[in-house]
Design a protein around this motif. Sequence first.
Motif, mmCIF file in Angstrom:
data_model
loop_
_atom_site.group_PDB
_atom_site.id
_atom_site.type_symbol
_atom_site.label_atom_id
_atom_site.label_comp_id
_atom_site.label_asym_id
_atom_site.label_seq_id
_atom_site.Cartn_x
_atom_site.Cartn_y
_atom_site.Cartn_z
ATOM 1 N N MET A 145 0.828 -1.208 0.000
ATOM 2 C CA MET A 145 0.000 0.000 0.000
ATOM 3 C C MET A 145 0.864 1.260 0.000
ATOM 4 O O MET A 145 0.570 2.226 -0.716
ATOM 5 C CB MET A 145 -0.920 -0.003 1.224
ATOM 6 C CG MET A 145 -2.016 -1.049 1.192
ATOM 7 S SD MET A 145 -3.080 -0.949 2.661
ATOM 8 C CE MET A 145 -4.188 -2.328 2.366
ATOM 9 N N SER A 146 1.913 1.250 0.805
ATOM 10 C CA SER A 146 2.807 2.407 0.849
ATOM 11 C C SER A 146 3.495 2.616 -0.496
ATOM 12 O O SER A 146 3.609 3.754 -0.979
ATOM 13 C CB SER A 146 3.843 2.214 1.962
ATOM 14 O OG SER A 146 4.714 3.310 2.044
ATOM 15 N N TYR A 147 3.943 1.530 -1.101
ATOM 16 C CA TYR A 147 4.604 1.607 -2.408
ATOM 17 C C TYR A 147 3.628 2.146 -3.459
ATOM 18 O O TYR A 147 3.969 3.033 -4.249
ATOM 19 C CB TYR A 147 5.109 0.222 -2.798
ATOM 20 C CG TYR A 147 6.066 0.214 -3.969
ATOM 21 C CD1 TYR A 147 7.439 0.211 -3.768
ATOM 22 C CD2 TYR A 147 5.602 0.192 -5.286
ATOM 23 C CE1 TYR A 147 8.323 0.199 -4.834
ATOM 24 C CE2 TYR A 147 6.472 0.180 -6.357
ATOM 25 C CZ TYR A 147 7.842 0.171 -6.129
ATOM 26 O OH TYR A 147 8.711 0.149 -7.189
ATOM 27 N N ASN A 148 2.401 1.612 -3.453
ATOM 28 C CA ASN A 148 1.398 2.080 -4.409
ATOM 29 C C ASN A 148 1.076 3.557 -4.214
ATOM 30 O O ASN A 148 0.854 4.295 -5.184
ATOM 31 C CB ASN A 148 0.120 1.255 -4.274
ATOM 32 C CG ASN A 148 0.312 -0.187 -4.735
ATOM 33 O OD1 ASN A 148 1.262 -0.494 -5.439
ATOM 34 N ND2 ASN A 148 -0.585 -1.064 -4.329
ATOM 35 N N SER A 149 1.049 3.994 -2.955
ATOM 36 C CA SER A 149 0.765 5.409 -2.677
ATOM 37 C C SER A 149 1.851 6.304 -3.261
ATOM 38 O O SER A 149 1.569 7.396 -3.766
ATOM 39 C CB SER A 149 0.652 5.641 -1.170
ATOM 40 O OG SER A 149 -0.460 4.940 -0.631
ATOM 41 N N THR A 363 -14.344 0.407 -8.075
ATOM 42 C CA THR A 363 -14.223 0.018 -9.492
ATOM 43 C C THR A 363 -15.104 0.910 -10.365
ATOM 44 O O THR A 363 -14.675 1.386 -11.425
ATOM 45 C CB THR A 363 -14.609 -1.456 -9.677
ATOM 46 O OG1 THR A 363 -13.740 -2.291 -8.895
ATOM 47 C CG2 THR A 363 -14.491 -1.865 -11.144
ATOM 48 N N ALA A 364 -16.340 1.131 -9.899
ATOM 49 C CA ALA A 364 -17.254 1.994 -10.652
ATOM 50 C C ALA A 364 -16.753 3.438 -10.659
ATOM 51 O O ALA A 364 -16.838 4.133 -11.686
ATOM 52 C CB ALA A 364 -18.653 1.922 -10.039
ATOM 53 N N LEU A 365 -16.214 3.898 -9.522
ATOM 54 C CA LEU A 365 -15.709 5.271 -9.454
ATOM 55 C C LEU A 365 -14.530 5.478 -10.399
ATOM 56 O O LEU A 365 -14.429 6.524 -11.052
ATOM 57 C CB LEU A 365 -15.294 5.599 -8.018
ATOM 58 C CG LEU A 365 -16.433 5.796 -7.010
ATOM 59 C CD1 LEU A 365 -15.872 6.003 -5.606
ATOM 60 C CD2 LEU A 365 -17.309 6.981 -7.408
ATOM 61 N N VAL A 366 -13.646 4.504 -10.468
ATOM 62 C CA VAL A 366 -12.503 4.613 -11.376
ATOM 63 C C VAL A 366 -12.982 4.726 -12.818
ATOM 64 O O VAL A 366 -12.475 5.547 -13.605
ATOM 65 C CB VAL A 366 -11.555 3.407 -11.207
ATOM 66 C CG1 VAL A 366 -10.524 3.369 -12.343
ATOM 67 C CG2 VAL A 366 -10.826 3.492 -9.867
ATOM 68 N N ASP A 367 -13.962 3.917 -13.184
ATOM 69 C CA ASP A 367 -14.495 3.969 -14.549
ATOM 70 C C ASP A 367 -15.101 5.340 -14.856
ATOM 71 O O ASP A 367 -14.875 5.916 -15.930
ATOM 72 C CB ASP A 367 -15.542 2.865 -14.720
ATOM 73 C CG ASP A 367 -16.083 2.806 -16.142
ATOM 74 O OD1 ASP A 367 -15.306 2.548 -17.072
ATOM 75 O OD2 ASP A 367 -17.298 3.030 -16.312
ATOM 76 N N LEU A 411 -9.461 10.846 -9.807
ATOM 77 C CA LEU A 411 -9.150 9.582 -10.465
ATOM 78 C C LEU A 411 -7.996 8.868 -9.760
ATOM 79 O O LEU A 411 -8.065 7.662 -9.500
ATOM 80 C CB LEU A 411 -8.796 9.816 -11.935
ATOM 81 C CG LEU A 411 -8.296 8.580 -12.707
ATOM 82 C CD1 LEU A 411 -9.334 7.473 -12.688
ATOM 83 C CD2 LEU A 411 -7.903 8.951 -14.127
ATOM 84 N N ILE A 412 -6.949 9.615 -9.450
ATOM 85 C CA ILE A 412 -5.792 9.004 -8.798
ATOM 86 C C ILE A 412 -6.174 8.453 -7.422
ATOM 87 O O ILE A 412 -5.777 7.352 -7.043
ATOM 88 C CB ILE A 412 -4.641 10.027 -8.688
ATOM 89 C CG1 ILE A 412 -4.078 10.305 -10.082
ATOM 90 C CG2 ILE A 412 -3.542 9.529 -7.760
ATOM 91 C CD1 ILE A 412 -3.056 11.409 -10.132
ATOM 92 N N ASN A 413 -6.964 9.194 -6.661
ATOM 93 C CA ASN A 413 -7.413 8.708 -5.353
ATOM 94 C C ASN A 413 -8.307 7.479 -5.490
ATOM 95 O O ASN A 413 -8.225 6.540 -4.682
ATOM 96 C CB ASN A 413 -8.159 9.815 -4.607
ATOM 97 C CG ASN A 413 -7.215 10.796 -3.943
ATOM 98 O OD1 ASN A 413 -6.093 10.450 -3.601
ATOM 99 N ND2 ASN A 413 -7.658 12.023 -3.770
ATOM 100 N N ALA A 414 -9.174 7.489 -6.491
ATOM 101 C CA ALA A 414 -10.045 6.328 -6.709
ATOM 102 C C ALA A 414 -9.212 5.091 -7.069
ATOM 103 O O ALA A 414 -9.504 3.978 -6.619
ATOM 104 C CB ALA A 414 -11.063 6.630 -7.811
ATOM 105 N N GLN A 415 -8.169 5.288 -7.878
ATOM 106 C CA GLN A 415 -7.310 4.163 -8.257
ATOM 107 C C GLN A 415 -6.560 3.589 -7.050
ATOM 108 O O GLN A 415 -6.468 2.373 -6.890
ATOM 109 C CB GLN A 415 -6.325 4.619 -9.327
ATOM 110 C CG GLN A 415 -6.955 4.854 -10.688
ATOM 111 C CD GLN A 415 -5.982 5.444 -11.686
ATOM 112 O OE1 GLN A 415 -5.049 6.172 -11.325
ATOM 113 N NE2 GLN A 415 -6.192 5.156 -12.968
ATOM 114 N N ILE A 416 -6.013 4.470 -6.201
ATOM 115 C CA ILE A 416 -5.270 3.977 -5.049
ATOM 116 C C ILE A 416 -6.206 3.332 -4.039
ATOM 117 O O ILE A 416 -5.867 2.321 -3.400
ATOM 118 C CB ILE A 416 -4.441 5.109 -4.400
ATOM 119 C CG1 ILE A 416 -3.416 4.527 -3.419
ATOM 120 C CG2 ILE A 416 -5.309 6.112 -3.694
ATOM 121 C CD1 ILE A 416 -2.393 3.629 -4.041
ATOM 122 N N ASN A 417 -7.423 3.890 -3.878
ATOM 123 C CA ASN A 417 -8.393 3.274 -2.974
ATOM 124 C C ASN A 417 -8.808 1.895 -3.463
ATOM 125 O O ASN A 417 -8.965 0.957 -2.667
ATOM 126 C CB ASN A 417 -9.627 4.169 -2.829
ATOM 127 C CG ASN A 417 -9.339 5.431 -2.047
ATOM 128 O OD1 ASN A 417 -8.390 5.479 -1.259
ATOM 129 N ND2 ASN A 417 -10.142 6.462 -2.250
#
Length: 436
Positions: A145-149, A363-367, A411-417
């Motif tokens: 998670m830290s790496y992805n952030s 998933t829906a939010l990212v789309d 978008l970036i926050n939705a992807q990391i979440n």
Amino acid sequence: MKNITFLTLLVALTTSINASAQEVLTLQDAVKKGLESNYNVRLAGNDLKTATNNNTYGNAGFFPKVDATIGGNLKSSSDETTALNGTKTSNSPQTVNASAGLSLSWTLFDGMNMFISKEKLDMLQQVGETALRINMENTTAQIIMSYNSIVQQKKLIKVFTEALNISLQRASIARKAKSIGAGSEVAMLKSEVDYKTDSANLIQQKLALSNLKADLNELLGRNPQQDFDVSDISLAPESINLSDIMTKGLEQNPSLIATRQQQTVSELDVKSAKSSRLPSINLNSSYTFNQYDYKNGSYDKMNSHGPFVGVTAGVTLFNGFKVRRNIRNAQIQLENAQVRTEQMEQALRTDIIKGYNAFTTNTALVDIEQKSLALAQRNLDIAIKAYAQGSISDLEMRETQKNFVDVSYRLINAQINLKNTEVELRRISGTLTVKN
């Protein structure tokens, strides 16, 4: 204006030089370093070593106890005797005693408690192994998670850098417009204020990136000031099936396994308490040697030596109902362990359901945000051209620019979440892995 351009080039050049000197840390290397050096993992590993050292037949009471003793003492006294006729005699006898012995005591039967104790030690070692696994999986999930952030934060910095470049273009256009009389000084000053605002926002994002790197360094058990870069990795999640993840979670979740193991330990405690009702048989054996040297006494020397062997059997008939009380308390602890197991299973089901709901929602939010970003990017491209031609106002241009940044941020926050939700689901289901 020249100062603004020079500052932008200097920042870009400095960033390029630092990046070239940085260590490139892959996700696989980060997880490996973390599992080797993370403090919690190391502490859990030492606890496991202790449990392994304790898991012996001798610690369970199977082996006899052997003691060797050696000693010596000197006795001296002054004796005075008065006879009936008044005659007095005195004597000062001395005795020198030397002794040595070897003794053995062995519990041959203790109501099967030694076998129960060994089984409990086996289970406590398994509890230590599970605790180590819990710490390793938790650490792995935190590192991922830290790496992805950090990866996402780098993307966010690119967005703010692009916003800064757009503000630079706006400032240049506004200055040129004013110089030819087509623009106002107010518009020019506002564009430069917006440029400085975007510069401050970029600095804040770089600060956030530095702090994220320090957090990851802490997880890896190394100097928080150590600089590094991360590889660009895909954060697209893998598909997750709710039924599959639920089944695996109830079978493989390490925390649930640890709770079940503690329940087994409580069952053994009940058996151990009940074993006190049974008789015990003990073997005692010794070999002793004693030598006495007498000075000024009636004897000169005396030696004694020889073996001793004895077997004793006993059973507790009454001790104030202590055995019965211990059994009842052990049964209550077992009941609590069973309740904790049920509670853990229920909590795990709830966490999986909530995690899966968050996964589908993200998933829906990212789309949605990906589609919004495509529209915002197209709108921004049109606005830049229109602003250069003077077709839209400075306020409209700034609003379009801000809208692009906001959509990119969402978008970036939705992807990391979304990715973090997947990692957490795989952690609690016991299926967390790192490719390669």
